[in-house]
Design a protein around this motif. Structure first.
Motif, short mmCIF file in Angstrom:
data_model
loop_
_atom_site.label_atom_id
_atom_site.label_comp_id
_atom_site.label_asym_id
_atom_site.label_seq_id
_atom_site.Cartn_x
_atom_site.Cartn_y
_atom_site.Cartn_z
N ARG A 195 1.34 7.94 1.88
CA ARG A 195 1.89 7.80 3.23
C ARG A 195 2.30 6.34 3.47
NH1 ARG A 195 -3.52 8.73 6.94
NH2 ARG A 195 -4.69 6.94 6.18
N THR A 196 3.47 6.18 4.08
CA THR A 196 4.01 4.84 4.31
C THR A 196 3.61 4.31 5.68
OG1 THR A 196 6.04 5.80 5.19
CG2 THR A 196 6.00 5.31 2.83
N HIS A 197 3.03 5.17 6.50
CA HIS A 197 2.53 4.78 7.82
C HIS A 197 1.49 5.80 8.28
CE1 HIS A 197 6.32 6.98 9.70
NE2 HIS A 197 5.77 7.67 8.75
N THR A 198 0.80 5.50 9.39
CA THR A 198 -0.20 6.46 9.88
C THR A 198 0.43 7.50 10.81
OG1 THR A 198 -0.79 4.68 11.41
CG2 THR A 198 -2.34 5.12 9.63
N SER A 199 1.73 7.40 11.06
CA SER A 199 2.38 8.35 11.98
C SER A 199 2.27 9.83 11.58
CB SER A 199 3.85 7.96 12.17
OG SER A 199 3.94 6.63 12.66
N PRO A 200 2.19 10.18 10.26
CA PRO A 200 2.01 11.61 9.97
C PRO A 200 0.77 12.22 10.63
CG PRO A 200 1.84 10.26 7.96
CD PRO A 200 2.41 9.40 9.03
N ILE A 227 -5.34 9.90 20.88
CA ILE A 227 -6.01 9.59 19.61
C ILE A 227 -5.65 8.20 19.11
CG2 ILE A 227 -6.33 11.94 18.74
CD1 ILE A 227 -3.70 11.23 16.99
N LEU A 228 -6.58 7.67 18.32
CA LEU A 228 -6.40 6.39 17.64
C LEU A 228 -6.63 6.68 16.16
CD1 LEU A 228 -6.00 3.42 18.56
CD2 LEU A 228 -8.44 3.11 18.09
N VAL A 229 -5.67 6.27 15.31
CA VAL A 229 -5.73 6.65 13.90
C VAL A 229 -5.78 5.41 13.01
CG1 VAL A 229 -4.58 7.91 12.05
CG2 VAL A 229 -4.25 8.62 14.44
N PRO A 230 -6.93 5.15 12.39
CA PRO A 230 -6.99 4.05 11.43
C PRO A 230 -6.62 4.59 10.07
CG PRO A 230 -9.17 5.00 11.64
CD PRO A 230 -8.25 5.81 12.53
N GLY A 231 -6.10 3.75 9.20
CA GLY A 231 -5.88 4.27 7.84
C GLY A 231 -5.18 3.31 6.92
N ARG A 232 -5.31 3.63 5.63
CA ARG A 232 -4.60 2.89 4.59
C ARG A 232 -3.19 3.44 4.50
NH1 ARG A 232 -9.76 2.87 1.96
NH2 ARG A 232 -9.57 5.09 1.57
N VAL A 233 -2.23 2.55 4.35
CA VAL A 233 -0.85 2.98 4.13
C VAL A 233 -0.27 2.18 2.96
CG1 VAL A 233 -0.57 3.60 6.56
CG2 VAL A 233 0.11 1.34 5.79
N TYR A 234 0.82 2.68 2.39
CA TYR A 234 1.29 2.15 1.11
C TYR A 234 2.79 1.91 1.11
CZ TYR A 234 -3.20 4.23 -0.07
OH TYR A 234 -4.53 4.57 -0.09
N MET A 259 -0.91 -1.95 -0.52
CA MET A 259 -1.75 -1.11 0.34
C MET A 259 -2.14 -2.00 1.51
SD MET A 259 -5.00 -0.41 1.45
CE MET A 259 -6.17 -1.17 0.34
N PHE A 260 -1.99 -1.50 2.72
CA PHE A 260 -2.45 -2.26 3.88
C PHE A 260 -2.96 -1.28 4.93
CE2 PHE A 260 1.45 -1.77 6.56
CZ PHE A 260 2.34 -1.32 5.60
N HIS A 261 -3.33 -1.79 6.10
CA HIS A 261 -4.01 -0.93 7.08
C HIS A 261 -3.26 -0.90 8.40
CE1 HIS A 261 -7.04 -2.20 4.17
NE2 HIS A 261 -7.58 -1.02 4.36
N GLN A 262 -3.14 0.29 8.94
CA GLN A 262 -2.52 0.43 10.26
C GLN A 262 -3.48 1.12 11.21
OE1 GLN A 262 1.17 2.66 9.81
NE2 GLN A 262 2.36 0.77 9.65
N VAL A 263 -3.22 0.89 12.49
CA VAL A 263 -3.84 1.72 13.52
C VAL A 263 -2.71 2.32 14.33
CG1 VAL A 263 -5.15 1.73 15.65
CG2 VAL A 263 -6.00 0.48 13.71
#
Ligand code: PHE
Length: 341
Positions: free
Chosen positions: A167-172, A187-194, A205-209
């Motif tokens: 996933r390139t962002h947490t939007s999915p 909702i609040l979505v933390p996650g690794r994105v690539y 790899m980095f992190h988005q909310v």
């Protein structure tokens, strides 16, 4: 010989001295052993007469050594018990073994606490996504140039399967949540994105909310108020000068990037006021196509969404100039910026 041997045994002050006596008397070349050896050269009669005496002598020396050994071993143990006593009242030593949450996790928890106060709950989704959740449902038409801007990592397709992406962002996770839950949604979505990118401020790899709000009557004013409150709380400032600059994301309309004023003091960056603008996140009103793709009627429910880079927010708040040490697991670095003891 016996008198001397017994005296030497009694005088042995430690185990090493005692062993020296044992070797001198009972060892291969010891004095008692020599006497025993002489037995072999005696006539049968002499042997009969002397044998029992010599054997008894050997046994007495042997026993004396054993006894002394017990005494010395006990004494050694006593001495160790005294010197090695553990002081249970001492505080534990802080050593290199002491760990802490990674700065990215600590900053995520700060962010989650702020939005938690506004009624958001945490949601998560998979790192390996399908094209539909990462792009198509989010209103990136197939072949649309916006897809190219994401530097996507594609996975090799398994037989009979559609190819997956990292996933390139947490939007999915917006899509996954709207498909599963009925509004109202917060909702609040933390996650690794690539994304395929690598320099001082980009890692593959980095992190988005991500944030998503779907309710009746939601408008741009809610979005702005929510994000301004967040920035003030996160950077711990009473006031922040901000602007919402028009931008384009396929999944929001209108879309904006939020900029905040900042000033630079040597290496330190102060967020809130100053003479320069810095972009800190992307946001917008959820596009009606996205709502429809997820089974929500845009005539009834509206919403806003935002996405921000956690690594970058941590760099700004804690004055960390380079992103790469984030992924080198160096406790020295983490201590330097005050993230671990
Ligand atoms: N997903 C966008 C990005 O990664 C950020 C974003 C999220 C923008 C939600 C608007 C709304 O760049």
């Amino acid at each position: 010989i016996e008198q001397e041997a017994l005296a030497a045994i009694a005088a042995a002050a430690d185990l090493a001295a005692l062993d020296a006596v044992r070797v001198a008397e009972l060892g291969k070349k010891g004095r008692v052993s020599a006497l025993m050896g002489a037995l072999g050269k005696m006539s049968p009669d002499e042997r009969k007469a002397q044998g029992p005496q010599l054997n008894a002598l050997k046994t007495r020396v042997d026993d004396a050594i054993r006894l002394r050994k017990d005494v010395l071993e006990n004494a050694a143990l006593e001495a160790r018990l005294v010197t090695e006593r553990v002081d249970l009242t001492l505080p534990p030593a802080a050593g290199p073994g002491e760990g802490a949450l990674h700065p990215v996790m600590q900053v995520f928890e700060e962010i989650a606490a702020i939005f938690g106060d506004m009624g958001f709950t945490v949601a998560e989704g998979p790192d390996i996504e399908d094209d539909w959740h990462n792009f198509t449902a989010l209103n990136f038409p197939i072949g649309h140039p916006a897809r190219e801007t994401h530097d996507t990592f594609f996975m090799k397709a398994l037989e009979g399967d559609t190819p997956k992406v990292l996933r390139t962002h947490t939007s999915p996770v917006q899509v996954r949540t709207m498909m599963e839950e009925k509004p109202p949604i917060r909702i609040l979505v933390p996650g690794r994105v690539y994304r395929n990118d690598w320099d001082a401020t980009h890692t593959p790899m980095f992190h988005q909310v991500e944030g998503l709000v779907i309710e009746k009557g939601i408008h741009m004013g809610h979005l702005k108020g929510c994000l301004i409150d967040f920035v003030k709380a996160f950077f711990e400032v009473d006031n922040v000068e901000s602007r919402f600059r028009p931008h384009f994301f396929p999944f929001t309309e209108p879309s904006a990037e939020m900029d905040v004023k900042y000033s630079r003091n040597g290496d330190a960056i102060e967020i809130g006021a100053g003479d320069r603008w810095m972009e800190i996140l992307g946001c917008g009103m959820v596009h009606p196509n996205v709502l429809r793709n997820c089974g929500i009627d845009p005539a009834v429910h509206q919403g806003f969404a935002f996405g921000m880079g956690v690594d970058r927010l941590a760099m700004l708040k804690y004055g960390m100039p380079d992103l790469r040490p984030y992924f080198e697991a160096d406790p020295q670095w983490s201590r330097h910026y005050g993230f671990s003891p």
